[in-house]
Write a protein that holds these residues in place. Sequence first.
Motif, short mmCIF file in Angstrom:
data_model
loop_
_atom_site.label_atom_id
_atom_site.label_comp_id
_atom_site.label_asym_id
_atom_site.label_seq_id
_atom_site.Cartn_x
_atom_site.Cartn_y
_atom_site.Cartn_z
N ARG A 42 42.42 71.51 63.20
CA ARG A 42 41.51 71.57 64.25
C ARG A 42 41.32 72.65 63.26
O ARG A 42 39.64 73.39 63.59
N ALA A 43 42.49 73.45 63.57
CA ALA A 43 42.15 74.50 62.05
C ALA A 43 40.92 74.52 60.88
O ALA A 43 39.63 75.10 60.51
N ALA A 44 41.26 73.39 60.67
CA ALA A 44 40.67 72.64 59.40
C ALA A 44 39.39 72.25 59.46
O ALA A 44 38.36 72.44 58.43
N LEU A 45 39.06 71.49 60.59
CA LEU A 45 37.65 71.25 60.77
C LEU A 45 37.11 72.38 61.55
O LEU A 45 35.91 71.62 61.17
N ALA A 46 37.83 72.94 62.25
CA ALA A 46 36.29 74.75 62.26
C ALA A 46 35.55 75.07 61.16
O ALA A 46 34.57 75.12 61.05
N VAL A 47 36.76 74.68 60.36
CA VAL A 47 36.27 75.38 58.45
C VAL A 47 35.06 74.48 58.17
O VAL A 47 33.93 74.92 57.45
N LEU A 48 34.98 73.31 58.73
CA LEU A 48 34.65 71.82 57.47
C LEU A 48 33.01 71.73 58.56
O LEU A 48 31.89 71.82 57.90
N GLU A 49 33.37 72.65 59.56
CA GLU A 49 32.32 72.17 60.63
C GLU A 49 31.14 73.37 60.76
O GLU A 49 29.95 73.45 60.42
N ALA A 50 31.87 74.73 59.89
CA ALA A 50 31.50 75.56 59.86
C ALA A 50 30.17 75.57 58.71
O ALA A 50 29.14 75.47 58.49
N GLU A 51 30.46 75.23 57.72
CA GLU A 51 29.66 74.58 56.03
C GLU A 51 29.17 73.65 57.23
O GLU A 51 27.90 73.89 56.53
N ALA A 52 29.40 72.94 57.79
CA ALA A 52 28.40 71.26 58.02
C ALA A 52 26.58 72.29 58.95
O ALA A 52 25.73 71.50 58.99
N ALA A 53 27.54 73.78 59.46
CA ALA A 53 26.01 73.86 60.03
C ALA A 53 24.91 74.66 59.28
O ALA A 53 23.80 74.27 59.87
N THR A 54 25.19 74.81 57.67
CA THR A 54 23.70 74.99 57.09
C THR A 54 24.02 73.68 56.11
O THR A 54 22.64 73.80 55.38
N ARG A 55 24.68 72.65 56.82
CA ARG A 55 24.75 71.74 55.18
C ARG A 55 24.07 70.48 56.08
O ARG A 55 25.66 69.50 56.20
N PRO A 56 23.26 69.87 56.84
CA PRO A 56 23.79 68.57 57.46
C PRO A 56 24.14 67.40 56.54
O PRO A 56 24.43 66.74 57.58
#
Length: 347
Positions: free
Chosen positions: A237-251
Motif C-alpha cells: 500500500r505504501a509503495a502503491l501510494a508513491v506510484l499513484e502520486a506519480e500517476a496523478a501528473t503522468r496519465p
Amino acid sequence: MNPPDHEPRSPALAMLCDAIGARAETTRRDGPWRSGAFALLAKSGVLAAFIPADCGGTAADEPAIIESLVAIAERCLTTALALTQWASACRIIAAGQPEVRAAWLPSLARGESFTTVGISHLSTSRRHLAAPALAARLVADGWRLDGTCPWVTGADACDSIVTGAASATGEQLFFIVPTDAAGLSIAPPLDMLALSGSRTSSVAFAGVRPAAVIAPSGGGVRTGGLATTALALGSTRAALAVLEAEAATRPGLAPIADRLRTELVDLTARLDSAAAGGIAPAARDRLRGDANSLVVRTAQAALTASKGAGFVAGHPAERLVRESLFFLVWSCPQPVADAMLCDLAGE
C-alpha cells in the motif's frame, strides 16, 4: 478489512497510524522502543488486543488484528515487524501453564515490559545443522541453555526473549529468558539492507538459566502465518501510494497503477477471508507467495516511476524497494521461497 485506499474503520486506529507515521524516521533509525512507537501501541490498546482476556488483554479477533498490522505496516514497517515478534512471543507464553501466563502476560499487555522472540532456528534458520542451534540441558537446579539464536529482533531493547531449545531426548521446549541473565550475550544489531531499526541481533547462550519454561502445547512454532502476509500488503500500500502520486501528473502510469491496485484488492480480500474463516497451510503459503511477488513488483514500479530521484538515498521509493526485499527472507517456508524463485525466473 478495508479497501487499500481507505483509512482504517476505527478512528482510533487511524489516529494511532498517524502518530506512528510521524515517528517513522526516528523509528527506522533507533527502533520503535526508543522512538516511542511501542509506547503508542500500548497506550492505544493494540498490545492488549493480542493478549487473552484472562491475562489482562482484550483478545481481539483475527480480522481486527490483521487490519491493525496492515495499517501499521503501511506507515512504518519497522514498527510492524517489531510488533509481530512481540506478538509471537506472547502467543507462546499464552500457550503455557496458568502460572506462567499470569506472571508474564499482564505487564506485557500494559506495555510495562517488552519481550521478543528468537525461534527462527527451530523453523527456517540453521535447520541443516546436525546439532541443535540451541540446546537445553536439565541439571540439578533447573534448565540451562547453550547455543545461539541467530535472529532476535529488538534483543538489546527488550526485557526478555522467548526462545525454543531441544532437550537431550529431542523434546522441544520453550523458555522465557531475561535479557540480563548471566551467560547471555547480545551481539551488536546487524546493519541490514533494510529495517536496521528493528535492532535484530544474534544472541549467544552459555549455561543461561531461564526464568520460566513453557511445556509444548498447541501454540508452538508457526511460520508463514497471516501476519507476514499482512505486513507485505501494508508495504505494498505504501509503495502503491508513491506510484499513484506519480500517476496523478503522468496519465501514462495510471493503467499500471490500476492493475497493481486490482491485484492488491484481490489479495486483501483473500487475506480478509483467511483471517475470518481460517486457511489451509498450502493456501496460506500461496497467499504469502502472491503477496511477496506483489510487494516486490509494486516497490520496483514506484522506483521506476520516480526516475532518478527515487534512486537517491532517503527517497520513499528507494526505501520501499529495500524493505520489499525483506519479505524474500523473513520467516519464509520452503514452498514460499520456491514460489518466489520461480516467479523471479519467469516460470
